[in-house]
Structure formats: C-alpha cells, structure tokens
Design an enzyme around this catalytic site. Structure first.
Site, PDB file in Angstrom:
ATOM      1  N   ARG A  42       0.844  -1.206   0.000  1.00 42.12           N
ATOM      2  CA  ARG A  42       0.000   0.000   0.000  1.00 42.12           C
ATOM      3  C   ARG A  42       0.875   1.250   0.000  1.00 42.12           C
ATOM      4  O   ARG A  42       0.602   2.218  -0.703  1.00 42.12           O
ATOM      5  CB  ARG A  42      -0.952   0.005   1.216  1.00 42.12           C
ATOM      6  N   TYR A  72     -16.852  16.126 -16.555  1.00 44.73           N
ATOM      7  CA  TYR A  72     -17.100  14.684 -16.506  1.00 44.73           C
ATOM      8  C   TYR A  72     -18.168  14.382 -15.435  1.00 44.73           C
ATOM      9  O   TYR A  72     -18.094  14.901 -14.318  1.00 44.73           O
ATOM     10  CB  TYR A  72     -15.789  13.964 -16.194  1.00 44.73           C
ATOM     11  N   ASP A 122      -8.073  18.033 -15.701  1.00 44.01           N
ATOM     12  CA  ASP A 122      -8.297  16.642 -16.083  1.00 44.01           C
ATOM     13  C   ASP A 122      -7.857  16.544 -17.549  1.00 44.01           C
ATOM     14  O   ASP A 122      -8.547  17.028 -18.445  1.00 44.01           O
ATOM     15  CB  ASP A 122      -9.788  16.324 -15.903  1.00 44.01           C
ATOM     16  N   LYS A 177      -8.141   5.313 -19.803  1.00 44.08           N
ATOM     17  CA  LYS A 177      -8.380   5.718 -21.186  1.00 44.08           C
ATOM     18  C   LYS A 177      -7.074   5.623 -21.994  1.00 44.08           C
ATOM     19  O   LYS A 177      -6.556   4.539 -22.157  1.00 44.08           O
ATOM     20  CB  LYS A 177      -9.012   7.113 -21.205  1.00 44.08           C
TER      21      LYS A 177
HETATM   22  C1  PLP Z   1     -13.288   8.166 -17.280  1.00 44.11           C
HETATM   23  C2  PLP Z   1     -13.023   9.556 -16.857  1.00 44.11           C
HETATM   24  C3  PLP Z   1     -12.821   9.893 -15.505  1.00 44.11           C
HETATM   25  C4  PLP Z   1     -12.948   8.877 -14.378  1.00 44.11           C
HETATM   26  O1  PLP Z   1     -11.924   7.943 -14.434  1.00 44.11           O
HETATM   27  P1  PLP Z   1     -12.105   6.413 -13.922  1.00 44.11           P
HETATM   28  O2  PLP Z   1     -10.797   5.804 -14.291  1.00 44.11           O
HETATM   29  O3  PLP Z   1     -13.279   5.841 -14.655  1.00 44.11           O
HETATM   30  O4  PLP Z   1     -12.331   6.475 -12.458  1.00 44.11           O
HETATM   31  C5  PLP Z   1     -12.533  11.214 -15.204  1.00 44.11           C
HETATM   32  N1  PLP Z   1     -12.442  12.151 -16.167  1.00 44.11           N
HETATM   33  C6  PLP Z   1     -12.636  11.863 -17.471  1.00 44.11           C
HETATM   34  C7  PLP Z   1     -12.530  12.948 -18.479  1.00 44.11           C
HETATM   35  C8  PLP Z   1     -12.929  10.566 -17.858  1.00 44.11           C
HETATM   36  O5  PLP Z   1     -13.136  10.291 -19.160  1.00 44.11           O
END
Ligand code: PLP
Length: 383
Positions: free
Chosen positions: A49, A101, A173, A198
């Site tokens: 952890r 998001y 983000d 992603k």
């Molecule tokens: C998918 C996504 C998230 C969240 O991420 P997870 O890995 O699903 O927790 C946050 N911001 C954007 C722009 C996303 O496409």
C-alpha cells in the site's frame, strides 16, 4: 527531466534491464509485503500500500509523460480526483466548468459537499464570469479541456493567470488529450489528473488514475495519502499499464489520423447536422487548439439529422464500432451521451448546453480509417 522525446523516454523507462537476470521487461512484484533484515530495518519497500517497485516504475513513466517532477498512481481516475481534493478542507471553495465529466460532478455533489467543500460552476470560456465566480475562500480551479462530450476548449493560459491573480491552485483533467497532445504543467497548471483507464493504458483492460505535479510539499501530502487511505492500484494493473504506455506515442498518432479522417467524412455527410472535432477549421476553438495543443486527439462528436429512435438505429447498426462507454482504447467505440454518460443530467439542462438526443460521441481506435468510415457510412443508411 529528460530532453528525449516522449516516444523514446517511455520505451526507455519501460524496457530497462533489471539487475538480477537482465530481463528486458520489468518484473511484476506481485507481493503485499517485503522481508525485513531486523525489526524496522528494510530497504526501499516494506508494504505494497505504501509503495511497490512495479508501481514506482509506472509512476516514473507517468511523471515522464507529463514532463513532471512527480507522478502518482491511483486505483481509478476518481480516486486520483479524490486525492487532489484531500489538499482542501472544510470551508474551502472550488470553481469548475459547466460541462465536466459526470463522475466529477457527482463527486463534487455527493463527496466534497459532505466534507464542507462548496463549488461553483462557471463558463470557463468567459473570463469575466470566471473571475466573478471566485470567492475569498476559493482554493482550486478544477477544469477540463477539451470538455466531454462537446469538445469545447478552455484557454489554459487564461485560467492559470486568473488563479495566479487570486492565489489558488489549478488542476486539469487531461484525460481526453493525453500528455502526447497537451502538457498543462508547462503552461503553469499545478496538478494534472488522468483517467489512466483511457489513453495512458490504452487497451481497455485496466481502471486506473494518475496525478502529476512539480510541487514538492503537495506531492509529499498526496503520497502520504496513498499510504493513509490506500486508493492505490495493484502490481498486476501497474504492469499492464507500463506495457500499454510504451506505445502511447504511436497509438496517439494513429488515433489522430483516424479521428481526422472520420471527422472530415462526417462533416460532409448529408445525414450529419454537425461534426465536432477541434482539428476541423469550422470548430469554434480551432485557433486555440492549434495554440495550446500539439495535436487534436482521437475523440469526435457529431449530431445526426434525426431523433432519438433514428440515432438508436444508427448506434445499433455499426459493426466495427462497439456501443460502450469509456474511450482511449485501440478499438473504436460509440455512445449516446443523452442515454449513457449524461443520462443523470436533466433533459432541459442537457439540451441547454447542446447535448441533444441525436448527439453521438465516438472514440476513434487505431483501426484503418477507411474501414471505420465504411462502417459509419453503412450504419448511417439505417437512419
Ligand atoms: C473516465 C473519466 C474519468 C474517471 O476515471 P475512472 O478511471 O473511470 O475512475 C474522469 N475524467 C474523465 C474525463 C474521464 O473520461
């Protein structure tokens, strides 16, 4: 920080021979604990952890990808967002964009609010409105560029200037562009967050998040939170992401080639009301896109000249494009925001920002662009 290109650096870091046998691919340290020489006497690691060698390597690759001093890995994008918010305390205020998001919106409502952190949504492309949304207790501007699913751009340099004038943090983000096309830390942003799920992993087989920063004190806090709360990914997922990131640069280039071809095809199709892609000259923020990004990415949104039913027939009629949420994998995906990613937003609110029933969001994979265009063309015949 290395002066090598991203292509080189990610392969270099991900393929350094390990010291014991010279294995060219990094070992997976699939262990929760590490033996100690005597009570309290151990080397770099004691418990997974807190830290794990496979995660350490991945975090170095995260830092290299964003040109950052530090990178941290989390069990999901949402866990990464939560860790950045742990820098705030009750009474603090956050300013964010109008179309963010959905999970971030839910987090602000259901999690941050319970901890006494308030927020205001402001149109991020309107400098006066953004400045007006700031309060004395505003500690953070959280934003996305391009936004989801309408691919509007935010002027990053402007947001950074406003935050500097006010004396608060900025966090972006950067999931949609990936570090290959957009490097916000170099523009003065304090924290970059990714849903690694992603593009960074890129193969739709891992859920993970990341935070990158150049700030020493804040990094130390975020790292201590990894240990104190435990929102960290396991070694196997770290290994898969190391493997995925070695090809980030080639994947991003191919995503963009495909997205450009698909966007141009859609822009000229009679059954398409509008095609949205920052690389199209007709996109309202095309000039800003050329200024602050080094490419236009792999996401394309478009509105069909049809209704909810016609749009459903189209979405169920594709053969190469899979109907699914998420994005950034090697395979192409389509989804209908009104019914899938944004169904929780009330219809009137949705339509006011432009998320109509006939809006489709596509994540363009690395397939041959002509095959993708042929697939869209045959599905459009069903509309
Ligand atoms: C998918 C996504 C998230 C969240 O991420 P997870 O890995 O699903 O927790 C946050 N911001 C954007 C722009 C996303 O496409």
């Amino acid at each position: 920080m290395s002066s090598r290109s991203l292509d080189t650096e990610l392969v270099y870091l991900g393929c350094r021979p390990e010291p014991q046998y010279g294995a060219v691919c990094p070992p997976i340290f699939q262990t929760s604990t590490f033996a100690q020489d005597a009570p309290g006497e151990y080397g770099d690691y004691d418990y997974t952890r807190t830290d794990n060698p496979t995660r350490t390597l991945l975090q170095q690759m995260f830092a290299a990808a964003e040109g950052a001093k530090y990178g941290l890995a989390f069990a999901s994008g949402m866990a990464a967002i939560d860790c950045v918010f742990s820098l705030l305390k009750a009474g603090d205020h956050v300013v964010t964009g109008m179309d963010i998001y959905g999970g971030t919106y839910r987090y602000l409502h259901d999690v941050a609010a319970r901890r006494g952190i308030t927020f205001t949504q402001a149109p991020m492309d309107d400098e006066a409105a953004l400045r007006a949304a700031l309060k004395p207790e505003t500690r953070l501007i959280w934003f996305e560029s391009p936004t989801n699913p309408l691919l509007n751009l935010v002027d990053i340099a402007m947001v950074v200037q406003i935050a500097k004038d006010h004396g608060c943090y900025t966090a972006i983000d950067n999931t949609f562009m990936s570090p290959y096309f957009q490097r916000p830390l170099a523009m003065g942003v304090d924290f970059v967050m990714h849903s690694v799920t992603k593009y960074l992993n890129g193969h739709s087989d891992v859920v993970m998040g990341a935070v990158m920063t150049n700030h020493d004190v804040e990094y130390t806090h975020l790292k201590s939170m990894q240990n104190a709360i435990g929102p960290t990914p396991g070694p196997w997922d770290c290994y898969l992401t190391i493997r995925g990131m070695k090809t980030l640069a080639v994947r991003m280039r191919q995503h963009e080639i495909g997205a450009k071809a698909v966007a141009e095809f859609l822009a000229g199709h009679p059954k398409i009301r509008r095609a949205i892609y920052p690389g199209l000259a007709a996109h309202p923020h095309h000039e800003l896109a050329k200024r602050q990004m080094s490419g236009f990415g792999g996401m394309v949104s478009f509105e069909l000249d049809s209704d909810l039913e016609g749009t459903k027939r189209f979405l169920c009629g594709t053969e190469l494009f899979t109907l699914a949420v998420s994005l950034g994998g090697v395979e192409s995906l389509v989804q209908q925001p009104a019914a899938m990613t944004h169904f929780e937003v009330p219809k009137a609110e949705r339509e006011a920002v432009g998320i109509t029933d006939s809006l489709v969001r596509a994540s363009i994979g690395i397939e041959d662009p002509q095959d993708l265009i042929d697939d869209l063309a045959q599905a459009l015949e069903r509309v």
